[in-house]
Enzyme design. Sequence first.
Site, PDB file in Angstrom:
ATOM      1  N   GLU A   1      63.087  59.305  70.125  1.00 58.12           N
ATOM      2  CA  GLU A   1      62.741  58.665  71.398  1.00 58.12           C
ATOM      3  C   GLU A   1      63.262  59.432  72.614  1.00 58.12           C
ATOM      4  O   GLU A   1      63.641  58.852  73.628  1.00 58.12           O
ATOM      5  CB  GLU A   1      63.239  57.217  71.428  1.00 58.12           C
TER       6      GLU A   1
ATOM      7  N   SER B   1      65.990  61.002  72.879  1.00 57.43           N
ATOM      8  CA  SER B   1      67.441  60.874  73.033  1.00 57.43           C
ATOM      9  C   SER B   1      68.221  62.019  72.409  1.00 57.43           C
ATOM     10  O   SER B   1      69.437  62.087  72.561  1.00 57.43           O
ATOM     11  CB  SER B   1      67.917  59.552  72.406  1.00 57.43           C
ATOM     12  N   ILE B   2      67.530  62.904  71.709  1.00 56.93           N
ATOM     13  CA  ILE B   2      68.193  64.044  71.080  1.00 56.93           C
ATOM     14  C   ILE B   2      67.564  65.357  71.515  1.00 56.93           C
ATOM     15  O   ILE B   2      68.262  66.336  71.771  1.00 56.93           O
ATOM     16  CB  ILE B   2      68.144  63.929  69.538  1.00 56.93           C
ATOM     17  N   ALA B   3      66.243  65.378  71.619  1.00 55.44           N
ATOM     18  CA  ALA B   3      65.553  66.640  71.876  1.00 55.44           C
ATOM     19  C   ALA B   3      64.168  66.371  72.447  1.00 55.44           C
ATOM     20  O   ALA B   3      63.678  65.235  72.437  1.00 55.44           O
ATOM     21  CB  ALA B   3      65.434  67.445  70.581  1.00 55.44           C
ATOM     22  N   PHE B   4      63.549  67.440  72.937  1.00 54.23           N
ATOM     23  CA  PHE B   4      62.166  67.396  73.410  1.00 54.23           C
ATOM     24  C   PHE B   4      61.311  68.111  72.374  1.00 54.23           C
ATOM     25  O   PHE B   4      61.468  69.308  72.141  1.00 54.23           O
ATOM     26  CB  PHE B   4      62.046  68.092  74.768  1.00 54.23           C
ATOM     27  N   ILE B   5      60.416  67.386  71.736  1.00 54.58           N
ATOM     28  CA  ILE B   5      59.546  67.966  70.713  1.00 54.58           C
ATOM     29  C   ILE B   5      58.425  68.742  71.398  1.00 54.58           C
ATOM     30  O   ILE B   5      57.744  68.219  72.280  1.00 54.58           O
ATOM     31  CB  ILE B   5      58.972  66.865  69.810  1.00 54.58           C
TER      32      ILE B   5
ATOM     33  N   TYR C   1      53.333  41.486  63.538  1.00 54.49           N
ATOM     34  CA  TYR C   1      52.998  41.889  64.900  1.00 54.49           C
ATOM     35  C   TYR C   1      52.752  40.611  65.687  1.00 54.49           C
ATOM     36  O   TYR C   1      51.677  40.030  65.630  1.00 54.49           O
ATOM     37  CB  TYR C   1      51.731  42.745  64.836  1.00 54.49           C
TER      38      TYR C   1
END
Length: 487
Positions: A211, A213-217, A396
Amino acid sequence: MDTVTKDTIVQQLTQLTSPDQVNLDPDELKYASLDFYRKYPRARKIYQAPIPVAIVYPENVEQVAAVLKYANDTGVNVIPRTGGSEIERGLESAREPHIIVDGSRLNQILKFDPEDMQLTVQAGVPLKQAEDWLNEKGYTTGHLPQSQPLADFGGLVATRSIGQLSTLYGGIEDMVVGLEAIMPDGRIVRIKNVPRRSVGPDIRHIFIGNEGSIAFITEVTVKLFPYLPDTYHYLAYTVDTMREGFHLLRDIVAAGYRPSVIRLYDAQDWSQFYPKHAEKPVLIFRTEGPQPLSDATAGAIKTMVESSDQTQPYEPLDEIIDWFKHLTWTQKEVDAEVNQLEKTPFVGFTTEVASNWSEIANIFEAVTTRVKKEIPNLYGIGGHSSHSYVNGTNLYFVYAFIDAEDDPAGEMARYHDPINKIIVEETLKHGGTMSHHHGVGKARAPFIKEEYGSSYWVLKTLLKSFDPKNTMNAGNIIPLEFWDETD
């Protein structure tokens, strides 16, 4: 951090990219400060979240790395974005100053590999564009989220998305073979494309569902499947109770059958499509694949469902086939909802969860009972199951209310958050998970400790290890007030 001014940030972003890659338009910055969780106030042009300093559009991996490194060095909060269809406040900023790094210009299909049944794309490639391109060649990704016309590959992977054909093809985590991502310090990492590895933990899952919060894909490789639309079978039934419907879903999947679509709607939820045929819950199936397999799966499902004395064939079946054609939301549907919200205080949302078969009906009943009792001005709440597994399924919840005060700024606190809270509380109480495929964002982040239990330490250690300065979407998944706690 205190010495970084907005002018300095804009100047640096312009130097790292180019002037036409840095968007400073006030209206677009306001719009980008929110996502669909606050669609009602946004439709009325009420912007309650912090406004980004700029939206920057990198055009290559090196620019992404340079922007992230600059933000990490100076303490600027980065909100990664591609398609922008987030619905859990993941695109809101919890800390200032912040910028949005938009991957939509990373939009190239890099490699089509029919021999290895793989497709490699940049993060900003729209899923619908890639899927249409593949279909013409006889292939499919098998990924059909409701947001397909709006979503790009980077966001789909970052949010751990799932498509409406998941019982056959799996979620995005089952489709991703390898990827490329940029870490907060600008480091570029690649995970190679192989069918399987046994070389320690599967580090793809550090990035799938992170999301932002760790990296940009920046790049994704996914599996491909044959596209065989001529082999589809459609089946539909009414069923006397939701509990019997859940039992039938469980028996079909536990027996080993894998239709592409296997759904159960309660009458309230189904009434939004065909109110004249919404007296009872509805079961819906679609099978596909090689003709003998699709035929056999459809035949087995027909036998199993019709063996129940609580089911009846749904008529007319043409309604179901037509309904399948409208499973995704295009910009046209989004615009129509915005137009409605501009004029009337009638607001609808969804919250999805998942649990094991033994508890799923209990969760459905507990949630709908509490929401009807505790939430004022409720128009209705219903729900459906749309993703099933051998050991459980999702729920859902679909609900709508009238904002009697006609106060968009206060709607979230009065209605949306309390309903979300009830759904999360009851799901966790019954041993389920608070999010099946929409992610955590900042809307469900306050419940992250209860969700993870004793393994919360692992999650927090992971995020703090890769993003120690908390410059990647700060407050997402783990709220700011939890970040510095000693666990």
